[in-house]
Scaffold this motif. Sequence first.
Motif, PDB file in Angstrom:
ATOM      1  N   GLU A  62       5.992 -64.876  49.129  1.00  0.00           N
ATOM      2  CA  GLU A  62       6.553 -66.112  48.582  1.00  0.00           C
ATOM      3  C   GLU A  62       7.177 -66.995  49.654  1.00  0.00           C
ATOM      4  N   CYS A  63       7.609 -66.383  50.749  1.00  0.00           N
ATOM      5  CA  CYS A  63       8.413 -67.073  51.753  1.00  0.00           C
ATOM      6  C   CYS A  63       7.721 -68.343  52.257  1.00  0.00           C
ATOM      7  N   GLY A  64       8.363 -69.483  51.970  1.00  0.00           N
ATOM      8  CA  GLY A  64       7.827 -70.763  52.397  1.00  0.00           C
ATOM      9  C   GLY A  64       6.724 -71.318  51.525  1.00  0.00           C
ATOM     10  N   ASN A  65       6.297 -70.547  50.501  1.00  0.00           N
ATOM     11  CA  ASN A  65       5.160 -70.971  49.673  1.00  0.00           C
ATOM     12  C   ASN A  65       5.550 -71.403  48.269  1.00  0.00           C
ATOM     13  N   ARG A  66       6.838 -71.306  47.908  1.00  0.00           N
ATOM     14  CA  ARG A  66       7.218 -71.451  46.500  1.00  0.00           C
ATOM     15  C   ARG A  66       6.855 -72.808  45.922  1.00  0.00           C
ATOM     16  N   ASP A  67       7.012 -73.861  46.678  1.00  0.00           N
ATOM     17  CA  ASP A  67       6.749 -75.202  46.152  1.00  0.00           C
ATOM     18  C   ASP A  67       5.397 -75.752  46.590  1.00  0.00           C
ATOM     19  N   MET A  68       4.517 -74.864  47.060  1.00  0.00           N
ATOM     20  CA  MET A  68       3.241 -75.311  47.602  1.00  0.00           C
ATOM     21  C   MET A  68       2.418 -76.100  46.586  1.00  0.00           C
ATOM     22  N   PHE A  69       2.386 -75.619  45.343  1.00  0.00           N
ATOM     23  CA  PHE A  69       1.579 -76.270  44.313  1.00  0.00           C
ATOM     24  C   PHE A  69       2.454 -76.805  43.180  1.00  0.00           C
ATOM     25  N   SER A  70       3.703 -77.141  43.509  1.00  0.00           N
ATOM     26  CA  SER A  70       4.654 -77.544  42.468  1.00  0.00           C
ATOM     27  C   SER A  70       4.208 -78.819  41.742  1.00  0.00           C
ATOM     28  N   LYS A  71       3.621 -79.773  42.465  1.00  0.00           N
ATOM     29  CA  LYS A  71       3.210 -81.021  41.814  1.00  0.00           C
ATOM     30  C   LYS A  71       2.106 -80.770  40.793  1.00  0.00           C
ATOM     31  N   ILE A  72       1.214 -79.845  41.104  1.00  0.00           N
ATOM     32  CA  ILE A  72       0.154 -79.498  40.148  1.00  0.00           C
ATOM     33  C   ILE A  72       0.760 -78.812  38.934  1.00  0.00           C
ATOM     34  N   LEU A  73       1.601 -77.806  39.175  1.00  0.00           N
ATOM     35  CA  LEU A  73       2.181 -77.041  38.071  1.00  0.00           C
ATOM     36  C   LEU A  73       3.132 -77.891  37.245  1.00  0.00           C
ATOM     37  N   ASP A  74       3.812 -78.861  37.873  1.00  0.00           N
ATOM     38  CA  ASP A  74       4.733 -79.736  37.145  1.00  0.00           C
ATOM     39  C   ASP A  74       4.010 -80.605  36.128  1.00  0.00           C
ATOM     40  N   ASN A  75       2.751 -80.911  36.381  1.00  0.00           N
ATOM     41  CA  ASN A  75       2.028 -81.846  35.518  1.00  0.00           C
ATOM     42  C   ASN A  75       1.050 -81.176  34.572  1.00  0.00           C
ATOM     43  N   ILE A  76       1.136 -79.855  34.495  1.00  0.00           N
ATOM     44  CA  ILE A  76       0.294 -79.139  33.549  1.00  0.00           C
ATOM     45  C   ILE A  76       0.749 -79.431  32.130  1.00  0.00           C
ATOM     46  N   LYS A  77      -0.197 -79.630  31.238  1.00  0.00           N
ATOM     47  CA  LYS A  77       0.108 -79.845  29.823  1.00  0.00           C
ATOM     48  C   LYS A  77      -0.348 -78.637  29.016  1.00  0.00           C
ATOM     49  N   THR A  78       0.501 -78.230  28.099  1.00  0.00           N
ATOM     50  CA  THR A  78       0.130 -77.163  27.173  1.00  0.00           C
ATOM     51  C   THR A  78       0.404 -77.623  25.758  1.00  0.00           C
ATOM     52  N   ASP A  79      -0.525 -77.360  24.877  1.00  0.00           N
ATOM     53  CA  ASP A  79      -0.386 -77.748  23.466  1.00  0.00           C
ATOM     54  C   ASP A  79      -0.166 -79.248  23.305  1.00  0.00           C
ATOM     55  N   GLY A  80      -0.703 -80.041  24.231  1.00  0.00           N
ATOM     56  CA  GLY A  80      -0.628 -81.485  24.102  1.00  0.00           C
ATOM     57  C   GLY A  80       0.678 -82.096  24.548  1.00  0.00           C
TER      58      GLY A  80
END
Length: 427
Positions: A61-79
């Motif tokens: 995890e070290c240094g990688n935690r926010d690597m894909f944060s923008k993608i994960l932040d914009n995920i939609k579930t159940d609309g």
Amino acid sequence: AVILAEQAVVNISKEDQGESYCDFCLKNVRLRLVPCKCCAHVGYCSHKCVEDASESYHKYECGNRDMFSKILDNIKTDGTKRKGNSKEVSRLCYRAIAQKPLSWYKENRESLFAYDPQFGAESYDKTPQHSLLSLVSHQDRLKPDRLWWFLISAVCHLRAFQMSGYFGTKKLKTPAALTDDELYIGGLLVHVIQLMQFNTHGIDESADRESGTRGNRSVAIKDLENDLRLIGTGLYPTFALFNHSCDNNTYKYYAGSSIVVVASKNICQGEEVTETYFPSARMIPRPQRRAWLADNFWFDCECSACLLDQPTLEKISKDCHNFCCHNEKCKGIVQEKSNCPVCGEIVDVDKNKMEIEKIRESLESLRQKMMSNRGEESRFEIYKKTTEFWIRLQKLARHPYRLLYTAEQQFWEAVRLSQGNNLVKRG
């Protein structure tokens, strides 16, 4: 009575709590955390937790935690966008896999998916990681839009594993194809995030000592106060096996990242031990509870509170109409002085009423003492006395009765103030 004490098989702290809680054990640290030597994302309560985290998950995890944060932040579930919840579950999933090396998953590949013995059976002797991976995921009922989120999350995590060297060498460039090991771990990532939507628990701490707003709230809310502060998320395989009831008979609290489950009602031999997945008969009417459970946990609730349509706090009777038989081994109920319909013993309702009123007065006195924020010894003594009165009240009265709701809630608060995590303010 303590029913279960279990260490989280995996846990994370909330992102906005990283400066106050140990990333490994979730201990609330009064002063400064011990930092990671290589990144600024996490801190620890001790050098031992630094070493334990590094030996398990943090090296990936070290240094990688926010690597894909923008993608994960914009995920939609159940609309709808659910940034906080979806991202934290996704982070928990990554850590759940990262805490074991690739070699462990390869060595245990056959046993991970063996049907027998099932988790929960007396002959079950596998590791906590096996237990985690054996929890229900409802894969056969998964809708395509939700699966799409799981796949995106798994792809992001798999790429982070590649770049961290989890598979042996660091792959800074995206490879043209996945290896067999990468496909295997990618499948586990999808499986884990599927099961986490049904099996995670929010780790909290009591904020009762710091609450100063009760006077401005409605009577119903004040009577059922839950001054809790969410500090993280964890997964507890054994506790995840408990079924839901809208009027559950257990209460849970946390000590660091460990969970302690205690009986919150008198539980008879042969009676199912239950927890609550959130909607309570005290506060939420039956139609809304059932709809929420069907939407979030995919089952139609048939607990006793739903079958009997137990009233909420606002609608329940303030007077007791159902009185227990004096024979504590009997489950008979009467509404006036008469012979018990089960065992035939004469039940003196007036005697029950007098004792109930004394218990009400005693509980109110204890509640006032509890709110005065005295020392630790006083809190524990209040907890013991509250427990005694609550146990006795259940042997005198049955629902529908308001005092049964408020007395149990007072018992919960006494537990929170004397046990487990408590909010610590820095001076």
